[in-house]
Design a protein around this motif. Structure first.
Motif, PDB file in Angstrom:
ATOM      1  N   GLN A 198       7.171  72.228  28.510  1.00  0.00           N
ATOM      2  CA  GLN A 198       8.034  71.055  28.524  1.00  0.00           C
ATOM      3  C   GLN A 198       9.131  71.215  27.477  1.00  0.00           C
ATOM      4  O   GLN A 198       9.028  72.043  26.565  1.00  0.00           O
ATOM      5  N   THR A 236      15.327  78.084  33.061  1.00  0.00           N
ATOM      6  CA  THR A 236      14.873  77.393  31.858  1.00  0.00           C
ATOM      7  C   THR A 236      15.829  77.675  30.715  1.00  0.00           C
ATOM      8  O   THR A 236      16.069  78.831  30.367  1.00  0.00           O
ATOM      9  N   ALA A 295       7.655  77.475  33.250  1.00  0.00           N
ATOM     10  CA  ALA A 295       7.703  76.068  33.671  1.00  0.00           C
ATOM     11  C   ALA A 295       6.711  75.752  34.791  1.00  0.00           C
ATOM     12  O   ALA A 295       6.126  74.669  34.817  1.00  0.00           O
ATOM     13  N   ASP A 315       8.874  72.356  23.545  1.00  0.00           N
ATOM     14  CA  ASP A 315       7.829  73.345  23.256  1.00  0.00           C
ATOM     15  C   ASP A 315       8.439  74.575  22.583  1.00  0.00           C
ATOM     16  O   ASP A 315       9.584  74.951  22.850  1.00  0.00           O
ATOM     17  N   ARG A 351       3.478  75.361  32.596  1.00  0.00           N
ATOM     18  CA  ARG A 351       3.874  73.949  32.522  1.00  0.00           C
ATOM     19  C   ARG A 351       4.470  73.577  31.160  1.00  0.00           C
ATOM     20  O   ARG A 351       4.146  72.543  30.565  1.00  0.00           O
TER      21      ARG A 351
END
Length: 245
Positions: free
Chosen positions: A33, A60, A27, A36, A31
């Motif tokens: 999101q 996550t 994350a 994904d 990066r």
């Protein structure tokens, strides 16, 4: 596709959560999101694909979409590597993972320039283990090798005593068996495990060579050109991979 490590105990349900280190990389650095797709591995032969549900730098959340299991590579491969300086050693571990090694045994040898204090051995092994995991994620190798703390050659030879399979070391002296001949014979015999010993920049000492021979470790030759340590290890593992393709 970005690959992440998910320990085997977290695969039971489709809903799972990455640990903080994996979450931070996915994350924060990559990066990622929500929505994904990412790849997964557990280091024990299992691969999968997942969807990011909530991208968070500490936790996550993902949904596992598929799971597959890969058979272990054959033969089982152990690289018993004399210590070299930090940067070449890091590179060597990375490449060994890409070539399917199962265990890496760093060796404190008589002629090695690099030395590790006993109190630092565990910390160093943990660093190498992290490098190995990163190499698994980059290459897609589903089997995370075990990296032992650095030890002296007699301890490594004792660990092999009674184990099935064969062992060899890169040798410069006359009478060494050509590596293709050695691996060719072992493949015909369905050898289950091969331990490859690679010496330091100054080669194994006479006493260490005597110990290797006494333990039944066969000397093998790579040809007329003298390789650097890293090249010798890569050549040995690449030849093994090629012989069993």
């Amino acid at each position: 596709m970005i690959r992440c490590f998910l320990p085997s105990q977290r695969w039971a349900s489709d809903a799972a959560e990455l640990d903080e280190a994996e979450s931070k990389h996915l994350a924060g650095v990559m990066r990622a999101q929500a929505g994904d797709r990412i790849g997964l591995l557990d280091g024990e032969g299992r691969l999968g694909e997942a969807e990011v549900v909530v991208a968070h730098k500490k936790r996550t959340a993902i949904r596992i979409l598929s799971r597959t299991t890969s058979a272990p590579f054959t033969p089982r491969r152990i690289l018993a590597q004399a210590l070299v300086r930090e940067q070449p050693m890091d590179w060597l571990i990375q490449k060994a993972v890409e070539l399917g090694v199962h265990e890496i045994w760093p060796l404190q040898t008589d002629h090695a320039v690099a030395k590790i204090r006993p109190e630092d051995a565990g910390k160093k092994a943990a660093r190498w283990q992290a490098i190995a995991l990163a190499a698994c994620k980059q290459s897609g190798n589903p089997w995370l090798p075990k990296i032992a703390p650095a030890r002296k050659l007699p301890e490594a030879l004792a660990a092999l005593r009674g184990a099935p399979g064969a062992a060899c070391f890169g040798a410069l002296q006359a009478g060494a068996v050509p590596l293709p001949e050695f691996f060719g014979r072992l493949r015909k015999e369905n050898c289950p495990q091969i331990a490859a010993f690679i010496g330091p920049e100054g080669d194994f000492s006479p006493a260490e060579v005597a110990a290797l021979l006494s333990a039944g470790v066969r000397p093998v030759t790579f040809g007329p050109i003298v390789f650097r340590v890293e090249t010798a290890a890569l050549f040995m593992l690449s030849s093994l991979q090629y012989a069993w393709l």
